[in-house]
Design a protein around this motif. Structure first.
Motif, PDB file in Angstrom:
ATOM      1  N   ALA A 157       0.835  -1.202   0.000  1.00 43.85           N
ATOM      2  CA  ALA A 157       0.000   0.000   0.000  1.00 43.85           C
ATOM      3  C   ALA A 157       0.871   1.252   0.000  1.00 43.85           C
ATOM      4  CB  ALA A 157      -0.913  -0.005   1.221  1.00 43.85           C
ATOM      5  N   ALA A 158       0.372   2.281  -0.649  1.00 42.83           N
ATOM      6  CA  ALA A 158       1.159   3.497  -0.799  1.00 42.83           C
ATOM      7  C   ALA A 158       1.195   4.332   0.477  1.00 42.83           C
ATOM      8  CB  ALA A 158       0.613   4.328  -1.960  1.00 42.83           C
ATOM      9  N   VAL A 187       2.553  -3.603   3.924  1.00 40.47           N
ATOM     10  CA  VAL A 187       3.826  -2.884   3.805  1.00 40.47           C
ATOM     11  C   VAL A 187       3.561  -1.581   3.067  1.00 40.47           C
ATOM     12  CG1 VAL A 187       6.173  -2.895   2.878  1.00 40.47           C
ATOM     13  CG2 VAL A 187       5.184  -5.006   3.793  1.00 40.47           C
ATOM     14  N   TRP A 188       3.966  -0.461   3.678  1.00 41.63           N
ATOM     15  CA  TRP A 188       3.757   0.869   3.087  1.00 41.63           C
ATOM     16  C   TRP A 188       4.942   1.246   2.208  1.00 41.63           C
ATOM     17  CZ3 TRP A 188      -1.056   2.144   3.834  1.00 41.63           C
ATOM     18  CH2 TRP A 188      -1.707   1.817   5.025  1.00 41.63           C
ATOM     19  N   ASP A 200      10.010  -4.284  -3.951  1.00 44.95           N
ATOM     20  CA  ASP A 200      10.666  -4.634  -2.691  1.00 44.95           C
ATOM     21  C   ASP A 200       9.637  -4.939  -1.599  1.00 44.95           C
ATOM     22  OD1 ASP A 200      13.072  -4.223  -3.948  1.00 44.95           O
ATOM     23  OD2 ASP A 200      13.473  -2.276  -3.001  1.00 44.95           O
ATOM     24  N   ALA A 201       8.555  -4.163  -1.571  1.00 45.34           N
ATOM     25  CA  ALA A 201       7.504  -4.396  -0.572  1.00 45.34           C
ATOM     26  C   ALA A 201       6.832  -5.743  -0.803  1.00 45.34           C
ATOM     27  CB  ALA A 201       6.477  -3.269  -0.617  1.00 45.34           C
ATOM     28  N   LYS A 354      -0.208  -1.253  12.101  1.00 48.09           N
ATOM     29  CA  LYS A 354      -0.938  -0.050  12.448  1.00 48.09           C
ATOM     30  C   LYS A 354      -1.304   0.726  11.184  1.00 48.09           C
ATOM     31  CE  LYS A 354       1.353   0.499  16.936  1.00 48.09           C
ATOM     32  NZ  LYS A 354       2.158   1.405  17.795  1.00 48.09           N
ATOM     33  N   ALA A 355      -2.396   1.469  11.290  1.00 50.12           N
ATOM     34  CA  ALA A 355      -2.875   2.240  10.149  1.00 50.12           C
ATOM     35  C   ALA A 355      -2.132   3.568  10.032  1.00 50.12           C
ATOM     36  CB  ALA A 355      -4.376   2.476  10.268  1.00 50.12           C
ATOM     37  N   VAL A 356      -0.843   3.496  10.239  1.00 47.30           N
ATOM     38  CA  VAL A 356       0.054   4.646  10.060  1.00 47.30           C
ATOM     39  C   VAL A 356       1.334   4.111   9.430  1.00 47.30           C
ATOM     40  CG1 VAL A 356      -0.854   5.999  11.986  1.00 47.30           C
ATOM     41  CG2 VAL A 356       1.018   4.396  12.390  1.00 47.30           C
ATOM     42  N   ALA A 357       2.050   5.001   8.777  1.00 41.69           N
ATOM     43  CA  ALA A 357       3.273   4.571   8.119  1.00 41.69           C
ATOM     44  C   ALA A 357       4.388   4.370   9.142  1.00 41.69           C
ATOM     45  CB  ALA A 357       3.689   5.594   7.082  1.00 41.69           C
TER      46      ALA A 357
END
Length: 357
Positions: A157-158, A187-188, A200-201, A354-357
């Motif tokens: 995900a971006a 993976v962000w 890579d992600a 977590k819903a944060v980078a």
């Protein structure tokens, strides 16, 4: 490509503001601004296909101009302003990061209509449009949950904004509805279009045991990584079977053409109004397409039943009891309020992270 955030009008109502006026002579000059190069698959490809549908539908009533690979910074404002100065009377900007720039330019050119993809700000001559991407993600999750053997799904995900989080959650809820053991590892990449980072992600979540991948990013890199590693994948934005000919199970595909045609006709007819438009399965703006023959018939049938139920309103991806991945009950029953969906900043049970980078 970002989500609807604060300030979205209730129920996406049409704004009761005067419409801009355009000159009637000659074809309508229309500008399109793309955040990445026009490739043969991905986010920008789908918008370009929508533009081509518009040209086929309206012929010599329109003349279109395209500027691709425009970064979401000061260059965007310059490009949008240049299109207005060149005589474009309708300008579509196709990434959320352009929103502030569009708002500033719209004030300078009151006779030009601007439409912002996935934005939320409205003005007399500025509208917004988007898709309930999470509806298509729910269908993909049904396939992923049925096809995994490791019970680990990988999601590249971006950026951790509501639109992306909605998709991850809908995908997870659907997958766990058919396989409660599923975990989704995210993976962000911190970038909408960055093929090396996306690759890579994808490789990172494969190393974590994922045997089915999907993504919310702009290139074909995740599909290519899945093909190379021999794991399943579900494409996003476009059919990615060209890049994963033996590993794609299906693709959540965006269809923008009908909206481009509808909005352009409204401008041509003088009936355009500023509004925040949201499409979905019901409108045919998103769907799970190119389903592989490797997907069992019963799984395909369950996807079709879910599609019909979501399109009719009988099923909502965020209906029923919802628990986040910290164990907090977010909803006991019913359907999550639209505003809560728009502002979603938490992961459901089953998502690792977590819903944060």
């Amino acid at each position: 490509m970002l989500a609807w955030l604060a300030g979205v009008p209730a129920a996406y109502a049409v704004s009761a503001v005067p419409r801009p006026v355009r000159a009637a002579a000659g074809p309508l000059s229309i500008g399109f601004v793309y955040m990445s190069p026009i490739t043969d698959a991905g986010w920008t490809r789908q918008h370009e296909d929508g533009r081509l549908e518009l040209v086929r539908a309206l012929g010599d009533r329109v003349a279109t101009k395209v500027v691709e690979n425009v970064p979401e910074n000061a260059d965007a404002e310059r490009v949008i302003r240049d299109l207005a100065r060149q005589g474009c009377k309708l300008i579509f900007t196709t990434s959320f990061g352009y929103m502030d720039a569009v708002m500033r330019v719209a004030r300078e050119f009151p006779g030009v209509v601007f439409e912002q993809a996935s934005g939320y700000r409205l003005a007399r001559n500025l509208g917004a449009y988007n898709i309930r991407f999470y509806e298509g993600r729910y269908l993909a999750g049904l396939v992923a949950g049925a096809m995994t053997r490791s019970n680990v799904l990988g999601y590249v995900a971006a950026l951790p904004i509501p639109e992306v989080i909605q998709g991850i959650n809908a995908f997870t809820l659907a997958a766990r509805s058919v396989n409660p053991k599923v975990q989704v590892r995210v993976v962000w990449t911190q970038n909408w279009f960055d093929p090396p980072r996306e690759r890579d992600a994808a490789q990172a979540v494969i190393r974590q045991g994922a045997d089915v991948l999907t993504n919310h990013s702009g290139s074909s890199a995740v599909a290519q990584a899945a093909e190379a590693a021999g794991v399943w994948m579900l494409g996003y934005t476009s059919d990615m079977s060209k890049y994963a000919p033996t590993r794609q199970l299906g693709a959540v595909v965006h269809r923008w053409g009908d909206h481009y045609i509808r909005a352009t006709r409204a401008v041509l007819e003088g009936s355009w109004r500023s509004q925040a438009f949201m499409g979905g399965l019901k409108d045919g703006m998103i769907g799970l397409e190119a389903i592989s023959t490797r997907v069992p018939p019963d799984v395909k049938a369950s996807v079709e039943r879910a599609r019909q139920r979501i399109a009719s309103g009988e099923l909502h991806p965020f209906g029923g009891r919802l628990v986040d991945n910290q164990g907090k009950v977010r909803q006991q029953s019913g359907v999550l309020a639209e505003r809560d969906v728009e502002h979603m900043d938490w992961f459901v049970e089953g998502v690792v992270g977590k819903a944060v980078a």
